[in-house]
Design a protein around this motif. Structure first.
Motif, mmCIF file in Angstrom:
data_model
loop_
_atom_site.group_PDB
_atom_site.id
_atom_site.type_symbol
_atom_site.label_atom_id
_atom_site.label_comp_id
_atom_site.label_asym_id
_atom_site.label_seq_id
_atom_site.Cartn_x
_atom_site.Cartn_y
_atom_site.Cartn_z
ATOM 1 N N UNK A 199 0.719 -1.038 -0.134
ATOM 2 C CA UNK A 199 -0.005 0.027 0.084
ATOM 3 C C UNK A 199 0.948 1.216 -0.023
ATOM 4 N N UNK A 200 0.886 2.084 -1.120
ATOM 5 C CA UNK A 200 1.723 3.196 -1.264
ATOM 6 C C UNK A 200 0.904 4.259 -1.190
ATOM 7 N N UNK A 201 1.565 5.537 -0.538
ATOM 8 C CA UNK A 201 0.888 6.821 0.025
ATOM 9 C C UNK A 201 2.024 7.684 -0.360
ATOM 10 N N UNK A 202 1.495 8.963 -1.243
ATOM 11 C CA UNK A 202 2.064 9.995 -1.757
ATOM 12 C C UNK A 202 1.948 11.490 -0.755
ATOM 13 N N UNK A 203 2.877 12.022 -0.537
ATOM 14 C CA UNK A 203 2.574 13.372 0.255
ATOM 15 C C UNK A 203 1.614 14.301 -0.815
ATOM 16 N N UNK A 204 1.421 15.384 -0.094
ATOM 17 C CA UNK A 204 0.603 16.629 -1.025
ATOM 18 C C UNK A 204 1.764 17.279 -2.089
ATOM 19 N N UNK A 205 2.994 17.605 -1.648
ATOM 20 C CA UNK A 205 3.866 17.942 -2.728
ATOM 21 C C UNK A 205 4.349 16.922 -3.851
ATOM 22 N N UNK A 206 3.970 15.769 -3.582
ATOM 23 C CA UNK A 206 4.541 14.686 -4.477
ATOM 24 C C UNK A 206 5.909 14.250 -4.392
ATOM 25 N N UNK A 207 6.529 14.725 -3.312
ATOM 26 C CA UNK A 207 8.178 14.470 -3.478
ATOM 27 C C UNK A 207 8.371 13.346 -2.136
ATOM 28 N N UNK A 208 7.447 13.068 -1.324
ATOM 29 C CA UNK A 208 7.578 11.846 -0.548
ATOM 30 C C UNK A 208 6.730 10.601 -0.912
ATOM 31 N N UNK A 209 7.056 9.626 -0.478
ATOM 32 C CA UNK A 209 6.132 8.426 -0.549
ATOM 33 C C UNK A 209 6.472 7.220 0.402
ATOM 34 N N UNK A 210 5.301 6.629 0.934
ATOM 35 C CA UNK A 210 5.592 5.657 2.043
ATOM 36 C C UNK A 210 4.989 4.363 1.522
ATOM 37 N N UNK A 211 5.568 2.965 1.689
ATOM 38 C CA UNK A 211 4.903 1.974 1.316
ATOM 39 C C UNK A 211 4.948 0.889 2.376
ATOM 40 N N UNK A 212 3.517 0.529 2.689
ATOM 41 C CA UNK A 212 3.346 -0.295 3.755
ATOM 42 C C UNK A 212 2.974 -1.629 3.550
ATOM 43 N N UNK A 213 3.421 -2.606 4.406
ATOM 44 C CA UNK A 213 2.976 -3.993 4.022
ATOM 45 C C UNK A 213 3.207 -4.773 5.210
ATOM 46 N N UNK A 214 2.369 -5.907 5.224
ATOM 47 C CA UNK A 214 2.480 -6.892 6.103
ATOM 48 C C UNK A 214 3.379 -8.162 5.939
ATOM 49 N N UNK A 215 4.478 -8.459 6.605
ATOM 50 C CA UNK A 215 5.292 -9.497 6.537
ATOM 51 C C UNK A 215 5.631 -10.376 7.600
ATOM 52 N N UNK A 216 5.471 -11.682 7.645
ATOM 53 C CA UNK A 216 5.903 -12.359 8.763
ATOM 54 C C UNK A 216 5.624 -11.937 10.118
ATOM 55 N N UNK A 217 4.419 -11.546 10.446
ATOM 56 C CA UNK A 217 4.027 -11.236 11.773
ATOM 57 C C UNK A 217 4.475 -9.705 12.097
ATOM 58 N N UNK A 218 4.575 -8.976 11.135
ATOM 59 C CA UNK A 218 4.799 -7.635 11.446
ATOM 60 C C UNK A 218 4.876 -6.667 10.340
ATOM 61 N N UNK A 219 4.663 -5.503 10.513
ATOM 62 C CA UNK A 219 4.604 -4.376 9.368
ATOM 63 C C UNK A 219 5.988 -3.851 9.003
ATOM 64 N N UNK A 220 6.163 -3.548 7.950
ATOM 65 C CA UNK A 220 7.183 -3.143 7.217
ATOM 66 C C UNK A 220 6.856 -1.780 6.478
ATOM 67 N N UNK A 221 7.507 -0.738 6.870
ATOM 68 C CA UNK A 221 7.283 0.648 6.225
ATOM 69 C C UNK A 221 8.619 1.184 5.663
ATOM 70 N N UNK A 222 8.320 1.579 4.216
ATOM 71 C CA UNK A 222 9.424 2.105 3.284
ATOM 72 C C UNK A 222 9.080 3.430 3.321
ATOM 73 N N UNK A 223 9.975 4.180 3.528
ATOM 74 C CA UNK A 223 10.072 5.858 3.284
ATOM 75 C C UNK A 223 10.995 6.399 2.354
ATOM 76 N N UNK A 224 10.672 7.304 1.084
ATOM 77 C CA UNK A 224 11.388 7.815 0.345
ATOM 78 C C UNK A 224 11.330 9.071 0.212
ATOM 79 N N UNK A 225 12.223 10.109 -0.045
ATOM 80 C CA UNK A 225 11.978 11.575 -0.389
ATOM 81 C C UNK A 225 13.112 11.790 -1.257
ATOM 82 N N UNK A 226 12.407 12.443 -2.264
ATOM 83 C CA UNK A 226 13.210 13.153 -3.383
ATOM 84 C C UNK A 226 13.755 14.220 -3.018
ATOM 85 N N UNK A 227 15.015 14.517 -3.245
ATOM 86 C CA UNK A 227 15.661 15.796 -3.064
ATOM 87 C C UNK A 227 15.333 16.747 -4.119
ATOM 88 N N UNK A 228 14.988 16.473 -5.305
ATOM 89 C CA UNK A 228 14.762 17.325 -6.547
ATOM 90 C C UNK A 228 13.570 16.544 -7.414
#
Length: 518
Positions: free
Chosen positions: A44-73
């Motif tokens: 499940x992917x979520x994008x910020x209002x400016x569109x320069x940041x994104x978070x990806x959430x998923x469930x894996x082996x008994x816990x949640x994994x959260x990926x966060x990425x921010x674009x400098x430009x």
């Protein structure tokens, strides 16, 4: 850890999402706003209002994994969205390109197969670029990087098969250990059941049913012992008020009087018998029953009782048993091998609690019975070990605490390292260092040899030392080599680094070391 098969679903939110939301906030948004199952394993992917940041959430082996990425430009280029749609579904390749800032709408899919020739050679750079984007995405997610399979390295397939076989064998060995432990518990329960006093209750056939159901004959005779069944029943304990009457005989001539001796009492001129005192001590020490609750139980049985009375009885019982406690500790101190440990214990004080220590000393006699003695002190200094084991010789099995050095000096007992403490540190490091499993396997081999010796009734025999030298010494040598190899690979403050340091440092001055098998 998880991988991204072709069937994985990627659900991308079309609207902006507040990036201050943590895992709890994002996982609550998925079922309420989208109607999706957050535990399905999809991304499940979520994008910020400016569109320069994104978070990806998923469930894996008994816990949640959260990926966060921010674009400098720049900003993430979202795919085209239908009017009114809250989410858009992507595949794994499209997610990889989205994370790399590639416009998914401008990418054309390459055909699945191209005849060999110049056209196929021309398509290879484009395919390689897409493949590189996917691999970079996978590398950005640590949970996925370990599960990636490189088709240019067939050895990885062999490693994966190796891991699967190892997992299968580990599951089989775990099932075998669980079955063996279950059988051992059943045997122990059967032995305990045989020790319980049994009372046979006969149930006779009623008079109106003492005839044959087939022919009606009343000429019946017993058929064997009968049908048996076992039921565990609790016989309610009770208190009784005993009235002791001492016979008094007077001389017929009036010259003297003879009185029968009084009954034995646990406390002089006490109103409570030895069985009552034993019940108070057992309830308090063995069953951890508070004295005020015990007073309520005694009163329900019809005996007037208060907590202060039980407190006095408890201390009086301790005074009576003090010589027996001293004798027990002397028997333990005279043994060749003594185990010792000090446990912290909170002690009530005026409007607060203080920290005390309960010292435990135990040994095993020739009959295989364990002798356990206790000594309480308000401090952890070496005073208590010197009072109990001072001036004795033999082996002392303890941890690395320096408080035992007073009785383990060259003129005292030989200090022996404890395998259980060393193994516990290795086990605690297993979560951050999977290679610690190899050390646990070495220690398991040692325990197996000791278990075989115990099953063969070789404990406390001369054959046990030869068995240890034959089977345990090589295992200890291998374990020592493994520790020496792993020591420079781990920081000293890491869990495994601390465990290795604990393993390799001497347990006492001039004392034996566990890795030498002494």
């Amino acid at each position: 850890m998880f991988n991204l098969p072709a069937s994985v679903r990627v659900v991308l939110a079309t609207g902006p999402v507040d990036m201050r939301k943590s895992i709890d906030g994002l996982m609550a948004l998925v079922p309420t706003a989208w109607g999706e199952d957050v535990y399905s394993g999809h991304l499940f992917a979520f994008v910020s209002r400016r569109g320069d940041r994104i978070k990806v959430l998923t469930w894996s082996r008994g816990g949640f994994v959260l990926l966060y990425k921010r674009l400098e430009t720049g900003r993430f280029r979202l795919p085209p969205v239908d009017a009114g749609a809250q989410v858009v579904h992507l595949d794994a390749t499209q997610l990889a390109m989205l994370l790399d800032g590639i416009d998914v709408a401008q990418v054309r899919r390459q055909p699945a197969w191209t005849p060999p020739g110049r056209t196929g050679l021309a398509l290879r750079p484009a395919i390689g670029a897409q493949r590189g984007a996917v691999l970079r995405c996978l590398d950005s997610i640590p949970a996925l990087a370990d599960d990636r399979v490189d088709d240019q390295n067939p050895a990885l397939f062999d490693d994966r098969q190796h891991e699967l076989r190892g997992a299968a064998s580990e599951e089989e060995s775990k099932a075998a250990r669980d079955e063996a432990a279950k059988k051992k518990r059943q045997q122990r329960a059967a032995r305990k059941a045989e020790e319980i006093p049994a009372r046979e209750i006969r149930h006779a056939v009623p008079v109106e049913e003492r005839h044959c159901p087939a022919c009606g004959s009343e000429d019946l005779r017993p058929l064997g012992r009968g049908r048996t069944s076992e039921v565990y029943e609790y016989i309610l304990s009770r208190f009784e008020r005993q009235v002791h009457v001492q016979e008094v005989l007077a001389c017929a001539r009036g010259r003297g009087v003879v009185t029968a001796p009084p009954p034995a009492r646990g406390v002089d001129r006490g109103e409570y018998g030895p069985g009552f005192l034993a019940h108070v001590v057992t309830s308090k020490c063995a069953d951890a029953m508070p004295l005020h609750r015990l007073a309520q139980r005694v009163e329900r049985s019809g005996v007037p009782m208060s907590r202060s009375t039980l407190t006095d009885l408890f201390h009086q019982a301790a005074s009576v048993l003090l010589p027996l406690s001293h004798h027990l500790l002397q028997c333990i101190a005279s043994a060749d091998v003594v185990w010792a440990y000090e446990a912290p214990l909170r002690v009530l004080d005026v409007k607060k609690t203080r920290l005390g220590y309960l010292w435990t000393f135990l040994t095993q006699n020739e009959a295989g019975e364990w002798l356990i003695g206790y000594r309480f002190s308000m401090g952890r200094a070496s005073k208590t070990p010197k009072e109990v084991l001072g001036g004795t010789s033999g082996a002392l099995v303890v941890d690395a605490y320096t408080g035992y050095n007073a009785v383990a000096l060259p003129q005292g007992r030989v200090r022996v390292g404890c395998w259980a403490h060393c193994r516990r540190r290795i086990f605690d490091a297993l979560a951050t260092a999977p290679e610690a499993r190899e050390a646990l396997d070495f220690i398991l081999d040692l325990y197996r040899v000791e278990a075989q010796a115990r099953d063969a009734d070789l404990v406390r025999t001369a054959a046990l030392r030869g068995l240890r030298q034959l089977h345990i010494a090589p295992v200890i040598a291998q374990l020592h080599a493994w520790l020496e190899t792993q020591a420079p690979r781990h920081p000293p403050k890491s869990p495994l680094g601390q465990a290795i340091s604990h393993f390799l440092r001497p347990q006492a001055v001039g004392g034996p070391h566990p890795l030498r098998g002494e």
